[in-house]
Design a protein around this motif. Sequence first.
Motif, PDB file in Angstrom:
ATOM      1  N   ILE A  21       2.897  -2.164   0.544  1.00 14.47           N
ATOM      2  CA  ILE A  21       4.274  -2.275   0.741  1.00 14.47           C
ATOM      3  C   ILE A  21       5.192  -2.346  -0.497  1.00 14.47           C
ATOM      4  O   ILE A  21       6.197  -1.656  -0.658  1.00 14.47           O
ATOM      5  CB  ILE A  21       4.253  -3.678   1.438  1.00 14.47           C
ATOM      6  CG1 ILE A  21       3.966  -3.535   2.873  1.00 14.47           C
ATOM      7  CG2 ILE A  21       5.868  -4.222   1.419  1.00 14.47           C
ATOM      8  CD1 ILE A  21       3.994  -5.038   3.936  1.00 14.47           C
ATOM      9  N   LEU A  22       4.438  -3.030  -1.596  1.00 21.03           N
ATOM     10  CA  LEU A  22       5.158  -2.962  -2.684  1.00 21.03           C
ATOM     11  C   LEU A  22       5.118  -1.437  -3.633  1.00 21.03           C
ATOM     12  O   LEU A  22       6.291  -1.030  -4.223  1.00 21.03           O
ATOM     13  CB  LEU A  22       4.570  -3.911  -3.802  1.00 21.03           C
ATOM     14  CG  LEU A  22       4.804  -5.545  -3.448  1.00 21.03           C
ATOM     15  CD1 LEU A  22       4.095  -6.330  -4.334  1.00 21.03           C
ATOM     16  CD2 LEU A  22       6.273  -5.674  -3.622  1.00 21.03           C
ATOM     17  N   ARG A  23       3.947  -0.604  -3.364  1.00 21.64           N
ATOM     18  CA  ARG A  23       3.877   0.454  -3.852  1.00 21.64           C
ATOM     19  C   ARG A  23       4.740   1.534  -3.386  1.00 21.64           C
ATOM     20  O   ARG A  23       5.535   2.361  -4.168  1.00 21.64           O
ATOM     21  CB  ARG A  23       2.444   1.152  -3.692  1.00 21.64           C
ATOM     22  CG  ARG A  23       2.422   2.257  -4.150  1.00 21.64           C
ATOM     23  CD  ARG A  23       1.034   3.098  -3.947  1.00 21.64           C
ATOM     24  NE  ARG A  23      -0.262   2.112  -4.447  1.00 21.64           N
ATOM     25  CZ  ARG A  23      -1.329   2.498  -4.038  1.00 21.64           C
ATOM     26  NH1 ARG A  23      -1.751   3.162  -3.128  1.00 21.64           N
ATOM     27  NH2 ARG A  23      -2.373   1.439  -4.577  1.00 21.64           N
ATOM     28  N   TYR A  24       5.345   1.443  -2.047  1.00 19.36           N
ATOM     29  CA  TYR A  24       6.272   2.292  -1.242  1.00 19.36           C
ATOM     30  C   TYR A  24       7.225   1.441  -1.029  1.00 19.36           C
ATOM     31  O   TYR A  24       8.071   1.943   0.011  1.00 19.36           O
ATOM     32  CB  TYR A  24       5.210   2.960  -0.398  1.00 19.36           C
ATOM     33  CG  TYR A  24       4.167   3.617  -0.654  1.00 19.36           C
ATOM     34  CD1 TYR A  24       4.181   4.728  -1.298  1.00 19.36           C
ATOM     35  CD2 TYR A  24       2.996   3.310  -0.146  1.00 19.36           C
ATOM     36  CE1 TYR A  24       3.250   5.488  -1.867  1.00 19.36           C
ATOM     37  CE2 TYR A  24       1.932   3.941  -0.655  1.00 19.36           C
ATOM     38  CZ  TYR A  24       1.719   5.074  -1.408  1.00 19.36           C
ATOM     39  OH  TYR A  24       0.914   5.639  -1.839  1.00 19.36           O
ATOM     40  N   GLU A  25       7.798   0.661  -1.491  1.00 21.32           N
ATOM     41  CA  GLU A  25       8.895  -0.142  -1.166  1.00 21.32           C
ATOM     42  C   GLU A  25      10.309   0.680  -1.340  1.00 21.32           C
ATOM     43  O   GLU A  25      11.289   0.728  -0.575  1.00 21.32           O
ATOM     44  CB  GLU A  25       8.912  -1.455  -2.562  1.00 21.32           C
ATOM     45  CG  GLU A  25      10.438  -2.269  -1.979  1.00 21.32           C
ATOM     46  CD  GLU A  25      10.339  -3.287  -3.131  1.00 21.32           C
ATOM     47  OE1 GLU A  25      11.016  -4.384  -2.834  1.00 21.32           O
ATOM     48  OE2 GLU A  25       9.757  -3.219  -4.197  1.00 21.32           O
TER      49      GLU A  25
END
Length: 170
Positions: A21-25
């Motif tokens: 989720i953070l990587r592709y925020e």
Amino acid sequence: NWQVRPNNCPTRRLAAMSYLILRYEEGGIVGTFISKVKEVPVDSAHQELERMLLVIARDYWARHTDFGSPVAASPTLLGRERAADIAVNVILPFSYACGLAEVTKKALEIYRCYPRLSANELERHMLNQLGLDRKLINSAQRQQGLLHLYKTKCSQGNCQRCPFATTSAS
């Protein structure tokens, strides 16, 4: 029981999802993967999708299997085998269903060319049940075909309706 495979416990799976989720925020997970399916060459798509899903922990989760459960070192939260499973069972079907004609077509092409996943117990059962050589099941599509036969015929008691059932008289 997840205690048998602590690196695969639900808490670590949730931690892996939080990394994704953070990587592709910025572009969002859905938008990022649909764009990738649309643009990546079919012959290298499986490697690229799996690479995008790999999660190596570099903090708390590199040293813990659960909250308060330290381990010497276990940095992989989501490895290549699990990434391949997610690509075949989540990313490609979702991309196919997104409604964009070019993405739907591309997702199907990638699926048809996707190499075989890790063997599982149901696949081994079906190979034995049908007397098939493992070499015949050389793609994810064929593996899923075996699983479909199992779920719709074998596990439902529909052996007589199986396309592989023998028709010889007793």
